[in-house]
Design a protein around this motif. Structure first.
Motif, PDB file in Angstrom:
ATOM      1  N   LYS A  15      -3.801  17.766   8.124  1.00  0.00           N
ATOM      2  CA  LYS A  15      -4.363  17.040   9.564  1.00  0.00           C
ATOM      3  C   LYS A  15      -4.130  15.810   9.745  1.00  0.00           C
ATOM      4  N   ARG A  63      -7.774  18.342   4.747  1.00  0.00           N
ATOM      5  CA  ARG A  63      -7.434  16.804   5.040  1.00  0.00           C
ATOM      6  C   ARG A  63      -6.039  16.643   5.590  1.00  0.00           C
ATOM      7  N   TYR A 116      -0.611  17.315  11.145  1.00  0.00           N
ATOM      8  CA  TYR A 116      -0.805  19.779  10.843  1.00  0.00           C
ATOM      9  C   TYR A 116       0.611  20.025  10.429  1.00  0.00           C
TER      10      TYR A 116
END
Length: 136
Positions: free
Chosen positions: A101, A98, A105
């Motif tokens: 992201k 999580r 990234y």
């Protein structure tokens, strides 16, 4: 989940394997989610009781990135990767993914400890400037 001692974890494993007690019983007795009990038992079966001797583990950026890529690019299950790597909980890897992201990234390593007074002041100034820009 409540914090379990090493002895509690050993008792859970022994009750699971030797006394054939299962999730609902152990959940009520120890106040731990059934999925977490299943993970703990699987972790000990795979790595042995010595896995419980780890206190706090620091994971490098490279280690985290490899684990995340096994899930995202290798299509492996989070639970399977976490077990294979011997992570203390299955939620750790999910949190890493999580965060990965959310941060474009990129693996982010958080600094431990408190910030200095100078760092706090600088953060307050940046926040005040951001509020001024939004108001304008």
């Amino acid at each position: 989940m409540s914090k379990l001692t090493k002895q509690d974890k050993i008792h859970i494993f022994e009750e699971w394997t030797l006394e054939d007690k299962r999730g609902t019983y152990l959940n009520k007795k120890y106040g731990v989610n059934i999925a977490n009990i299943n993970y703990l038992v699987s972790l000990i079966k795979m790595h042995g009781l010595s896995i419980l001797d780890k206190s706090y583990a620091h994971y490098s950026k490279e280690f985290k990135e490899q684990a995340i890529k096994r899930v995202l690019l290798g299509n492996e299950a989070i639970n399977a990767v976490a077990l294979d790597l011997g992570l203390a909980s299955r939620g750790m890897l999910g949190n890493w993914i999580r965060s990965y992201k959310e941060n474009g990234y990129n693996v982010v390593i958080k600094k431990k400890g408190r910030r200095t007074h100078e760092q706090e002041k600088a953060e307050q100034i940046r926040a005040a400037q951001a509020r001024k820009r939004q108001a304008a």
